[in-house]
Design a protein around this motif. Structure first.
Motif, short mmCIF file in Angstrom:
data_model
loop_
_atom_site.label_atom_id
_atom_site.label_comp_id
_atom_site.label_asym_id
_atom_site.label_seq_id
_atom_site.Cartn_x
_atom_site.Cartn_y
_atom_site.Cartn_z
N THR A 1 54.57 64.33 58.36
CA THR A 1 55.15 65.31 59.30
C THR A 1 54.62 65.09 60.56
O THR A 1 55.45 65.39 61.58
N PHE B 1 59.30 76.66 64.97
CA PHE B 1 58.01 76.72 64.48
C PHE B 1 57.01 76.36 65.60
O PHE B 1 57.19 75.47 66.42
N ALA C 1 61.57 70.98 63.32
CA ALA C 1 60.58 72.34 63.22
C ALA C 1 60.60 72.99 64.64
O ALA C 1 60.62 74.12 64.69
N ARG C 2 60.38 72.34 65.42
CA ARG C 2 60.35 72.78 67.19
C ARG C 2 61.35 73.71 67.44
O ARG C 2 61.23 74.93 67.74
N ILE D 1 52.27 73.85 61.74
CA ILE D 1 52.84 73.49 60.41
C ILE D 1 51.55 73.26 59.60
O ILE D 1 50.65 72.54 59.89
N ARG E 1 57.72 76.31 52.11
CA ARG E 1 58.70 75.38 51.52
C ARG E 1 58.28 74.35 50.68
O ARG E 1 57.12 74.00 51.07
N PHE F 1 63.38 68.67 58.24
CA PHE F 1 62.56 69.77 58.61
C PHE F 1 61.45 69.08 59.77
O PHE F 1 61.31 69.87 60.76
N ALA F 2 60.83 68.19 59.53
CA ALA F 2 59.65 67.75 60.74
C ALA F 2 60.52 67.52 62.01
O ALA F 2 59.86 67.80 63.13
N THR G 1 56.69 65.03 64.71
CA THR G 1 56.59 66.13 65.35
C THR G 1 55.57 66.22 66.14
O THR G 1 54.50 65.64 66.00
#
Length: 154
Positions: A67, A50, A45-46, A53, A27, A41-42, A71
């Motif tokens: 990021t 994901f 993510a989990r 990363i 991405r 996104f960050a 996270t």
């Protein structure tokens, strides 16, 4: 990655992950130009599944650190080579994170992207025996490809 131009470097991470049979999602998420995309996104993510990363960025290279700030997943930073300072600026931006916000920082450029993929694979292989076997085979193939003696020219 922070921009389309980073793909020339980051494609090596994707190709390495693909060769190991690891599903990866490439991405473009810019810390500066798409901050809302970065936050979404960050922070998500989990929950999106994901586990690691890999964030590549050049210049000011804030993507990996920002990021990591949002996270608790492992974040691996790849400094992308810049025209102005050959990626040293990117390296310093990524590697100099304050205590408490870790980013695993790899080498500048292609080698860093490949090694980020291999490190991500090693992290994932801790709980995936089949992946561990594929990673071991990848490394054995790399070792087997190194000649013991140099070939004579001519």
């Amino acid at each position: 990655m922070g921009s389309q131009s980073d793909w020339a470097t980051m494609r090596h991470a994707k190709e390495t992950l693909d060769s190991l049979g690891i599903v990866a999602d490439a991405r473009i998420v810019s810390a500066h130009r798409t901050p809302d995309r970065l936050v979404d996104f960050a922070r998500g993510a989990r929950d999106a599944g994901f586990k690691v990363i890999i964030a590549g960025a050049g210049g000011a290279a804030h993507l990996p650190g920002m990021t990591a700030a949002m996270t608790s997943l492992p974040v691996l930073g790849v400094p992308v080579e810049s025209k102005a300072l050959s990626g040293v600026d990117s390296l310093y931006s990524i590697v100099q994170m304050p205590g408490g916000v870790p980013v695993g920082t790899l080498a500048i450029g292609k080698a860093g992207a490949i090694n980020a993929a291999l490190l991500a694979a090693a992290i994932l292989a801790l709980e995936d025996g089949k992946l561990a076997d594929r990673l071991d085979a990848w490394r054995a193939k790399q070792t087997a490809g190194v000649a013991e003696r140099p070939k004579q020219d001519g």
